[in-house]
Scaffold this motif. Sequence first.
Motif, PDB file in Angstrom:
ATOM      1  N   ALA A 130      -1.509  -7.191  -9.615  1.00 61.35           N
ATOM      2  CA  ALA A 130      -1.273  -6.216 -10.918  1.00 61.35           C
ATOM      3  C   ALA A 130      -1.704  -4.910 -11.123  1.00 61.35           C
ATOM      4  O   ALA A 130      -3.032  -4.851 -10.699  1.00 61.35           O
ATOM      5  CB  ALA A 130      -1.272  -6.983 -12.308  1.00 61.35           C
ATOM      6  N   VAL A 131      -1.220  -3.978 -11.423  1.00 59.75           N
ATOM      7  CA  VAL A 131      -1.951  -2.581 -11.658  1.00 59.75           C
ATOM      8  C   VAL A 131      -2.167  -2.207 -13.022  1.00 59.75           C
ATOM      9  O   VAL A 131      -1.268  -2.197 -13.728  1.00 59.75           O
ATOM     10  CB  VAL A 131      -1.023  -1.190 -11.129  1.00 59.75           C
ATOM     11  CG1 VAL A 131      -1.484  -0.011 -11.244  1.00 59.75           C
ATOM     12  CG2 VAL A 131      -0.886  -1.745  -9.398  1.00 59.75           C
ATOM     13  N   VAL A 153       5.428   6.725  -5.088  1.00 61.45           N
ATOM     14  CA  VAL A 153       5.194   6.673  -6.545  1.00 61.45           C
ATOM     15  C   VAL A 153       5.995   7.776  -7.367  1.00 61.45           C
ATOM     16  O   VAL A 153       5.648   9.096  -7.239  1.00 61.45           O
ATOM     17  CB  VAL A 153       3.584   6.732  -6.994  1.00 61.45           C
ATOM     18  CG1 VAL A 153       3.650   6.776  -8.498  1.00 61.45           C
ATOM     19  CG2 VAL A 153       2.939   5.849  -6.537  1.00 61.45           C
ATOM     20  N   SER A 154       7.133   7.535  -7.675  1.00 59.75           N
ATOM     21  CA  SER A 154       7.985   8.458  -8.503  1.00 59.75           C
ATOM     22  C   SER A 154       7.759   8.700  -9.974  1.00 59.75           C
ATOM     23  O   SER A 154       7.918   9.630 -10.492  1.00 59.75           O
ATOM     24  CB  SER A 154       9.532   8.029  -8.470  1.00 59.75           C
ATOM     25  OG  SER A 154       9.793   6.678  -9.001  1.00 59.75           O
ATOM     26  N   ASP A 155       7.179   7.517 -10.512  1.00 56.87           N
ATOM     27  CA  ASP A 155       6.626   7.661 -12.091  1.00 56.87           C
ATOM     28  C   ASP A 155       5.685   6.989 -12.159  1.00 56.87           C
ATOM     29  O   ASP A 155       5.448   5.371 -11.895  1.00 56.87           O
ATOM     30  CB  ASP A 155       8.114   7.355 -12.935  1.00 56.87           C
ATOM     31  CG  ASP A 155       7.724   7.060 -14.382  1.00 56.87           C
ATOM     32  OD1 ASP A 155       6.615   7.799 -14.752  1.00 56.87           O
ATOM     33  OD2 ASP A 155       8.322   6.521 -15.102  1.00 56.87           O
ATOM     34  N   ARG A 156       4.240   7.479 -12.864  1.00 56.32           N
ATOM     35  CA  ARG A 156       3.167   6.501 -12.713  1.00 56.32           C
ATOM     36  C   ARG A 156       3.293   5.630 -13.593  1.00 56.32           C
ATOM     37  O   ARG A 156       2.780   4.490 -13.593  1.00 56.32           O
ATOM     38  CB  ARG A 156       2.099   7.412 -13.493  1.00 56.32           C
ATOM     39  CG  ARG A 156       1.609   8.932 -12.669  1.00 56.32           C
ATOM     40  CD  ARG A 156       0.687   9.731 -13.265  1.00 56.32           C
ATOM     41  NE  ARG A 156      -0.646   9.205 -13.701  1.00 56.32           N
ATOM     42  CZ  ARG A 156      -1.677   8.741 -13.207  1.00 56.32           C
ATOM     43  NH1 ARG A 156      -1.531   8.991 -11.808  1.00 56.32           N
ATOM     44  NH2 ARG A 156      -2.619   8.155 -13.605  1.00 56.32           N
ATOM     45  N   VAL A 159       4.803   2.032 -12.104  1.00 57.93           N
ATOM     46  CA  VAL A 159       3.906   1.332 -11.133  1.00 57.93           C
ATOM     47  C   VAL A 159       3.459  -0.150 -11.909  1.00 57.93           C
ATOM     48  O   VAL A 159       2.512   0.083 -12.777  1.00 57.93           O
ATOM     49  CB  VAL A 159       2.992   2.243 -10.360  1.00 57.93           C
ATOM     50  CG1 VAL A 159       2.120   1.107  -9.323  1.00 57.93           C
ATOM     51  CG2 VAL A 159       3.437   3.166  -9.693  1.00 57.93           C
ATOM     52  N   LYS A 160       3.680  -1.257 -11.554  1.00 55.44           N
ATOM     53  CA  LYS A 160       3.288  -2.406 -12.004  1.00 55.44           C
ATOM     54  C   LYS A 160       2.580  -3.100 -11.136  1.00 55.44           C
ATOM     55  O   LYS A 160       1.622  -3.949 -11.624  1.00 55.44           O
ATOM     56  CB  LYS A 160       4.735  -3.109 -12.647  1.00 55.44           C
ATOM     57  CG  LYS A 160       5.581  -2.687 -13.354  1.00 55.44           C
ATOM     58  CD  LYS A 160       4.941  -2.052 -14.748  1.00 55.44           C
ATOM     59  CE  LYS A 160       5.968  -1.591 -15.545  1.00 55.44           C
ATOM     60  NZ  LYS A 160       5.206  -0.743 -16.844  1.00 55.44           N
ATOM     61  N   PHE A 161       2.719  -3.098  -9.757  1.00 52.63           N
ATOM     62  CA  PHE A 161       1.990  -3.913  -8.929  1.00 52.63           C
ATOM     63  C   PHE A 161       2.124  -3.226  -7.584  1.00 52.63           C
ATOM     64  O   PHE A 161       2.621  -2.392  -7.137  1.00 52.63           O
ATOM     65  CB  PHE A 161       2.517  -5.337  -8.887  1.00 52.63           C
ATOM     66  CG  PHE A 161       3.999  -5.448  -8.281  1.00 52.63           C
ATOM     67  CD1 PHE A 161       4.271  -5.636  -6.996  1.00 52.63           C
ATOM     68  CD2 PHE A 161       4.912  -5.220  -9.171  1.00 52.63           C
ATOM     69  CE1 PHE A 161       5.490  -5.495  -6.391  1.00 52.63           C
ATOM     70  CE2 PHE A 161       6.103  -5.340  -8.693  1.00 52.63           C
ATOM     71  CZ  PHE A 161       6.380  -5.301  -7.235  1.00 52.63           C
ATOM     72  N   VAL A 162       1.032  -3.639  -6.855  1.00 45.85           N
ATOM     73  CA  VAL A 162       0.855  -3.437  -5.257  1.00 45.85           C
ATOM     74  C   VAL A 162       1.004  -4.669  -4.517  1.00 45.85           C
ATOM     75  O   VAL A 162       0.560  -5.527  -5.005  1.00 45.85           O
ATOM     76  CB  VAL A 162      -0.267  -2.237  -4.932  1.00 45.85           C
ATOM     77  CG1 VAL A 162      -0.490  -1.031  -5.812  1.00 45.85           C
ATOM     78  CG2 VAL A 162      -1.577  -3.375  -5.217  1.00 45.85           C
ATOM     79  N   VAL A 163       1.317  -4.314  -3.420  1.00 49.86           N
ATOM     80  CA  VAL A 163       1.448  -5.735  -2.095  1.00 49.86           C
ATOM     81  C   VAL A 163       0.459  -5.439  -0.955  1.00 49.86           C
ATOM     82  O   VAL A 163       0.610  -4.197  -0.569  1.00 49.86           O
ATOM     83  CB  VAL A 163       3.034  -5.769  -1.930  1.00 49.86           C
ATOM     84  CG1 VAL A 163       2.819  -6.954  -1.003  1.00 49.86           C
ATOM     85  CG2 VAL A 163       3.750  -6.076  -3.141  1.00 49.86           C
ATOM     86  N   MET A 164      -0.097  -6.303  -0.636  1.00 50.33           N
ATOM     87  CA  MET A 164      -1.066  -6.214   0.590  1.00 50.33           C
ATOM     88  C   MET A 164      -0.992  -7.617   1.221  1.00 50.33           C
ATOM     89  O   MET A 164      -0.449  -8.561   0.721  1.00 50.33           O
ATOM     90  CB  MET A 164      -2.640  -6.025  -0.102  1.00 50.33           C
ATOM     91  CG  MET A 164      -3.024  -4.951  -0.952  1.00 50.33           C
ATOM     92  SD  MET A 164      -4.599  -4.916  -1.140  1.00 50.33           S
ATOM     93  CE  MET A 164      -5.212  -3.978   0.303  1.00 50.33           C
ATOM     94  N   ARG A 165      -1.266  -7.630   2.478  1.00 49.46           N
ATOM     95  CA  ARG A 165      -1.261  -8.748   3.152  1.00 49.46           C
ATOM     96  C   ARG A 165      -2.452  -9.420   3.040  1.00 49.46           C
ATOM     97  O   ARG A 165      -3.563  -8.866   2.753  1.00 49.46           O
ATOM     98  CB  ARG A 165      -0.994  -8.476   4.777  1.00 49.46           C
ATOM     99  CG  ARG A 165       0.191  -7.677   5.272  1.00 49.46           C
ATOM    100  CD  ARG A 165       1.628  -8.697   4.870  1.00 49.46           C
ATOM    101  NE  ARG A 165       2.690  -8.013   5.646  1.00 49.46           N
ATOM    102  CZ  ARG A 165       3.901  -8.643   5.192  1.00 49.46           C
ATOM    103  NH1 ARG A 165       4.203  -9.543   4.388  1.00 49.46           N
ATOM    104  NH2 ARG A 165       4.797  -8.023   5.798  1.00 49.46           N
ATOM    105  N   PRO A 166      -2.737 -10.771   3.233  1.00 46.83           N
ATOM    106  CA  PRO A 166      -3.913 -11.456   3.092  1.00 46.83           C
ATOM    107  C   PRO A 166      -5.116 -11.030   3.761  1.00 46.83           C
ATOM    108  O   PRO A 166      -6.258 -11.103   3.465  1.00 46.83           O
ATOM    109  CB  PRO A 166      -3.600 -12.967   3.382  1.00 46.83           C
ATOM    110  CG  PRO A 166      -2.026 -12.942   3.082  1.00 46.83           C
ATOM    111  CD  PRO A 166      -1.482 -11.779   3.497  1.00 46.83           C
ATOM    112  N   GLU A 167      -4.603 -10.524   5.225  1.00 43.64           N
ATOM    113  CA  GLU A 167      -5.718 -10.056   6.035  1.00 43.64           C
ATOM    114  C   GLU A 167      -6.301  -8.570   5.771  1.00 43.64           C
ATOM    115  O   GLU A 167      -6.985  -8.136   6.237  1.00 43.64           O
ATOM    116  CB  GLU A 167      -5.229 -10.120   7.710  1.00 43.64           C
ATOM    117  CG  GLU A 167      -4.108  -9.180   7.731  1.00 43.64           C
ATOM    118  CD  GLU A 167      -2.719  -9.869   7.347  1.00 43.64           C
ATOM    119  OE1 GLU A 167      -1.724  -9.328   8.123  1.00 43.64           O
ATOM    120  OE2 GLU A 167      -2.691 -10.826   7.031  1.00 43.64           O
ATOM    121  N   ASP A 168      -5.755  -7.994   4.629  1.00 45.00           N
ATOM    122  CA  ASP A 168      -5.919  -6.793   4.150  1.00 45.00           C
ATOM    123  C   ASP A 168      -6.833  -6.667   3.227  1.00 45.00           C
ATOM    124  O   ASP A 168      -7.600  -5.618   2.479  1.00 45.00           O
ATOM    125  CB  ASP A 168      -4.646  -5.804   3.610  1.00 45.00           C
ATOM    126  CG  ASP A 168      -3.696  -5.622   4.624  1.00 45.00           C
ATOM    127  OD1 ASP A 168      -4.046  -5.692   5.687  1.00 45.00           O
ATOM    128  OD2 ASP A 168      -2.727  -5.534   4.370  1.00 45.00           O
TER     129      ASP A 168
END
Length: 236
Positions: A130-131, A153-156, A159-168
């Motif tokens: 969550a952001v 990001v088109s509209d600040r 943005v509700k969340f970001v996605v990463m991989r577990p190894e990141d």
Amino acid sequence: QRISEMLELVGMSEAAHVRPHELSGGQQQRVALARALAPEPKIVLLDEPFSSLDSQARISIREEIRDLLRDVGASSLLITHDRDEALSLADRVAILVEGRIEQIGTPRDVYREPASMAAARISGDVVRLAVSDLEGDRAKTEIGWVDIDKAQVSDRGSVKFVVMRPEDIFVKAWSPGADEWAEGTVQLIRYLGTSVIVDVALSAESIVRVRVPGDTGIRVGDPVMVQGSRKAMFVG
């Protein structure tokens, strides 16, 4: 003559007189490929061809078949539910969701730059964070500030969340004075041989999954710290 040529091509010449029921699963797959390639097709359809094999045989046979198809110059369309199989064998990957193509790209593109949350989940394990704030090309999440691609990001406010991989995500034993790290407790550890999955509870409602190579020495119940190690691959 053609039969002899094809059996030699797939490494089955010595089994030419063996009865079908006496062949192993891997040998049966080689025979099936020889039969498919005998008419010299331009395109070969492989519909979940390795699903009946055990994990070790599956890896070795699919690598042999990949090399063989390249040697004979036949294009192939592989249908599979195994994402490791798709990413390791394909030159290009098409991700289908409910009968619709969600994304087409190289294995690297669909894994590192998914076009949607659905594509991200199908191509690999994901960690959704969550952001709570944005600052330039960074997003404030449950594990601290994470770099993002501002082009996504088109509209600040959207943005509700970001996605990463577990190894990141990095994880390490707790130590005082590390302001850029989020604190948590190890809830679960799964050993996968070449890697380890560590579930870290940041709170009662928030759990972050981390994948690390080898044994970290961390145990269930240990206090730890986590931090993003690279740019988020997807912003939603």
